[in-house]
Write a protein that holds these residues in place. Structure first.
Motif, short mmCIF file in Angstrom:
data_model
loop_
_atom_site.label_atom_id
_atom_site.label_comp_id
_atom_site.label_asym_id
_atom_site.label_seq_id
_atom_site.Cartn_x
_atom_site.Cartn_y
_atom_site.Cartn_z
N ALA B 26 15.01 -34.37 31.55
CA ALA B 26 16.37 -34.75 30.84
C ALA B 26 16.69 -34.47 29.77
O ALA B 26 17.73 -34.13 29.10
N ALA B 27 16.17 -34.42 28.27
CA ALA B 27 16.54 -33.14 27.57
C ALA B 27 17.33 -31.57 27.73
O ALA B 27 17.67 -31.71 26.94
N LEU B 31 20.69 -35.26 27.78
CA LEU B 31 20.21 -36.07 27.27
C LEU B 31 19.10 -36.48 25.84
O LEU B 31 18.02 -35.69 26.03
N ARG B 32 19.61 -37.43 25.27
CA ARG B 32 18.18 -37.59 23.94
C ARG B 32 17.32 -37.78 24.69
O ARG B 32 17.78 -39.71 24.68
N ASN B 79 15.83 -31.83 21.69
CA ASN B 79 16.74 -33.67 22.65
C ASN B 79 15.54 -34.23 22.85
O ASN B 79 15.39 -35.24 23.81
N LEU B 80 13.98 -33.80 23.07
CA LEU B 80 13.03 -34.52 23.48
C LEU B 80 11.83 -34.93 22.40
O LEU B 80 11.11 -34.17 21.67
N ASP B 81 11.86 -36.24 22.21
CA ASP B 81 11.00 -36.31 20.92
C ASP B 81 9.92 -37.54 21.58
O ASP B 81 10.11 -38.12 22.76
N TYR B 117 18.76 -42.94 21.41
CA TYR B 117 18.18 -41.89 21.89
C TYR B 117 19.27 -42.39 23.23
O TYR B 117 19.85 -43.30 23.96
N ASP B 118 19.54 -41.57 24.90
CA ASP B 118 20.56 -41.10 25.71
C ASP B 118 19.06 -42.34 27.13
O ASP B 118 19.41 -42.93 27.43
N LEU B 119 17.55 -41.91 26.14
CA LEU B 119 16.65 -42.44 27.75
C LEU B 119 15.55 -42.73 26.72
O LEU B 119 15.21 -41.68 25.89
N VAL B 120 15.01 -43.51 27.24
CA VAL B 120 12.86 -44.15 26.88
C VAL B 120 13.02 -43.79 28.42
O VAL B 120 13.02 -44.32 29.84
N LEU B 121 11.11 -42.78 28.14
CA LEU B 121 10.60 -42.26 29.27
C LEU B 121 9.56 -43.45 29.02
O LEU B 121 8.79 -42.80 28.03
#
Lengths: 517, 271
Positions: B26-27, B31-32, B79-81, B117-121
């Motif tokens: 995703a990142a 996508l943030r 983009n990946l935290d 963020y655009d997406l949280v997993l």
């Protein structure tokens, strides 16, 4: 927009006698780190013709990442950059849905994102790592060349940038501190884009359609008038390519504004110049105004479809407008490619470049521009007050229209000669005038659009259910705009009262630094 | 901001591998993305070489007194935290006990991240607890990696029943993982799931030692084995998840009859 002072300085360069590669090696020896293999980078920076992203605090670069293009946004206050996969940008509204579009659309709006600078560099990255071999900061060394699109490439200043990572900011600050302490390393002012543009002799942020004033208060009024008109001709020429290539609607808008400004200044100050040349120029400018008008009216209409949530039943109208626009555009192209246009520019420039005075110059021609301009602004201001005082709820639209024209003339005079006075006073006067003009402009736009809808309704056939629905929706739209016109009239009364009660021309005082002029 | 969670009551089915791999993809797509490693074992946090520490404690977190934004760490990838794991997550269940509307707490804790963020997993621990229930209400979709065995199907059936009972708004998106097509049992369970239209995603993740190596390399799969068949399968899974979780209208979850068939099949196969 400047660097956020709370953030540590993270950008450096090296002095000419220092080898940049050795700086990285020296830094690597000071901390656990790993040096990545050097890689070629190519970035194309995009912005609108008038640098809206840059002025809004961002830089947008396109890079290649594998088979995909990538757009990278760098905040100019030193905040962390962000990337998104995307093809090259055109209009902001065509970007893929997501944070990037949300960021860019309000800044760029209807302006196309154009390539402004290409940067080709060799980048070497040093990653500072912790005990777990996790990257905690990056230092990127870049050396290479910059060029304007289709321009010559020039070497750019070597840059060393410390890139912080979220949650590890103190590590980046420490890396920057150690880097700054190395011999031959000096702080570098400016972002990557600014450094690149500096290399090719440009500076971002200037709006080519708002040229800076180069007038002096003691200039002869006729010379100053010529100087102002020359600048407007420059704006016309700067926007010409964008109009011909139909890059976005604002090229034509700015082209027309410069034409109108020229006409207005010719009308109000033309008595100071050679009457024969002025007459020819005025004719030519009037012609230019008339050939560009229909396309601009259609653009204004089509932009409403983009920026407002209009009745979906108006879809067939939008298609009809787009088709009509194509026709009008062809007509405009013929005009701009005609010998008449070429000759107009040539002869007008010749007149403006000639510094000879007319045989029987009026007294004002040799007086100082600041004095003459102030007198003429005051006269126009009085006229606006007189006409405005007569407007009430029952005044016919044509009289409101005439007042709008008077306000425009006043505005163009202040735009042209306002820089000769203290900025604060000029700004205050312009602010009130702009508010008044907004109301009058909106009122006029509604009137023009109601009339245009009437005309278009006549052209469109209501022979399908969709087009019949569109015609009904157009009727509803006209009604709404008529109701809005009533609101604008009420707003006008309030704004005019404020405008009339203001200091007026007394706000225009000579600049302190040249009072004696 | 969309929220996905990897969940399965069974352990060792590939939850963390799925979470870290999809987050990385995703990142990379721009996508943030934020991983919330809600499993106190901290495997996702470990994969990205980040210290498992949030600070505060379970009760403070539940009360909203912990600044979660300050605990976020960037990974080595743009983009990946990661919002790291913490040992106090073990006590989250107790902290949620007795809290009014405890099922909404995690969703509330995610609110400050909405514009960032655009997406949280969310990587969830393999428990059926209050924390899991809260995840069911915070997530738009639950990704349920399932090994194609009867017992795994039984666990999945329990999840379906639980979601129904709790009226969770999250879409359940089961998919097969650790699939070994050489095994007759795996093949037959996959066939059964298809026949019964249990809503399994098309993409299935094959067993691959490369996936196991993620914990050794401490890198996302695509960084060191982009051409591995599991990596390719995860790419397909990511495409499908975006379609099914974000774009397609929600599918009707399996009926109780189908779930009963699932339970009975599992019983017979294991008996």
């Amino acid at each position: 927009m400047t660097r956020n002072p709370k953030r540590p300085r993270l950008t450096f360069t090296v002095q000419p006698e220092t080898a940049p590669g050795e700086v990285l090696e020296d830094l690597a020896a000071l901390m656990p780190s790993r040096l990545l293999a050097a890689a070629d980078r190519e970035r194309t920076y995009f912005d609108t013709f008038d640098w809206r992203l840059y002025r809004g605090g961002f830089e947008l670069a396109q890079t290649r990442a594998g088979t995909h293009g990538e757009l990278r946004v760098e905040p100019r206050d030193g905040g962390p950059p962000r990337s998104a996969r995307s093809r090259g940008p055109g209009f902001a509204w065509d970007l893929p849905e997501g944070w990037l579009r949300e960021l860019v659309v309000p800044l760029a709006r209807m302006r196309r994102l154009l390539p402004r600078l290409v940067l080709r560099t060799r980048a070497t990255t040093l990653e500072a790592i912790d005990a777990e071999a996790k990257v905690v900061a990056r230092v990127v060394l870049e050396e290479g060349k910059a060029c304007l699109p289709e321009g010559e490439a020039w070497p750019v200043q070597t840059t060393l940038r410390v890139e912080p990572l979220r949650g590890y900011e103190p590590c980046a600050a420490e890396v920057a501190r150690q880097l700054a302490a190395l011999p031959g390393v000096v702080p570098l002012k400016g972002s990557t884009l600014e450094v690149g543009l500096r290399a090719v002799g440009w500076w971002p942020g200037d709006d080519p359609s708002s040229p800076a004033s180069d007038l002096h208060p003691r200039m002869r009024a006729d010379q100053a008038t010529r100087a102002v008109l020359r600048r407007y001709l420059g704006v016309i020429e700067a926007n010409e390519d964008g109009v011909l290539r139909d890059l976005d609607s604002e090229f034509l808008h700015d082209f027309r504004v410069a034409t109108r400004r020229s006409r207005s200044i010719v009308g109000q100050m033309g008595d100071l110049l050679d009457p024969e040349s002025v007459a020819a120029g005025a004719d030519g400018l009037a012609w230019l105004g008339s050939v560009t008008g229909p396309l601009r009216d259609l653009d204004v209409f089509l932009l409403r479809f983009r920026e407002e949530e209009l009745d979906p039943a108006l879809g067939p109208l939008q298609q009809h407008l787009s088709r009509t626009r194509q026709r009008e555009r062809r007509r405009l192209l013929r005009a701009l490619r005609s010998p008449r246009y070429t000759e107009l520019k040539r002869s007008w420039l010749r007149e403006l470049d000639t510094d000879t005075q007319r045989a029987d110059p009026p007294a004002d021609a040799s007086r100082a521009i600041r004095t003459v301009a102030r007198e003429r602004i005051a006269r126009r201001f009085e006229r606006v007050l007189r006409r405005g005082a007569k407007i009430d709820a029952g005044t016919p639209a044509r009289k409101v229209h005439r007042l709008r024209i008077q306000c425009k003339k006043l505005r163009y005079l202040i735009d042209a000669f306002g820089p000769l006075f203290e900025p604060e006073g000029t700004r205050a006067l312009l602010k009130r005038l702009k508010r008044l003009q907004d109301t009058l402009g909106t009122f006029n736009d509604y009137e023009v659009q109601i009339e245009l809808l009437e005309h278009l309704a006549g052209e469109m056939k209501g022979d399908t259910p969709e087009s019949a629905r569109a015609l009904l929706a157009m009727g509803r739209w006209q009604e709404r705009m008529r109701a809005d016109m009533v609101v604008e009239r009420e707003r006008f009364a309030r704004r005019f009262a404020r405008f009339a009660a203001d200091k007026g021309v007394d706000a225009l005082v000579p600049r302190e630094d040249d009072v004696g002029a | 901001m969309k929220v996905l969670a990897t969940y399965n009551y069974k352990g060792g089915v590939g939850k963390t591998a799925t979470c870290t791999t999809l987050a990385y993809l995703a990142a990379r797509d721009g996508l943030r993305t934020l991983i919330w490693d809600l499993d106190s074992q901290g495997a996702a946090t470990w994969t990205f070489r980040i210290q498992p520490s949030v600070g505060g404690g379970a009760r403070s977190l539940v009360r909203g007194a912990v600044d979660l934004r300050a605990a976020v760490k960037a990974t080595d990838y743009e983009n990946l935290d990661v919002l790291p794991a913490d040992t106090f997550y073990r006590k989250l269940d107790i902290a949620l006990d007795g809290v009014e509307h405890s099922e909404d707490r995690l969703a509330e804790l995610l609110v400050p991240f909405r514009d960032e963020y655009d997406l949280v997993l969310i990587d969830t621990a393999p428990t059926m607890s209050r924390v899991a229930e809260s995840v069911f209400f915070a997530a738009d979709a639950l990704l349920a990696p399932t090994i194609p065995t009867p017992l795994s199907l039984r666990t999945l059936a329990q999840l379906f029943l639980h979601l129904k009972k709790k009226k969770s708004p999250a879409r359940a998106l089961p998919f097969f993982s650790l699939v070994d097509r050489r095994k007759a049992l795996h093949r037959s369970v996959c066939r059964f799931a298809e026949e019964q239209e249990l809503g399994f995603l098309q993409a299935e993740i094959p067993y691959s030692s490369a996936v196991e190596r993620m914990a050794v390399r401490r890198q996302p799969l695509h960084v060191f084995a982009a051409r591995d068949r599991a990596a390719r399968a995860y790419r397909s899974l990511w495409e499908e998840v975006q379609e099914r979780a974000f774009r397609a209208p929600p599918q009707t979850p399996p009926t109780r009859g189908r779930i009963r068939a699932l339970m009975s099949e599992a019983r017979q196969a294991s008996g």
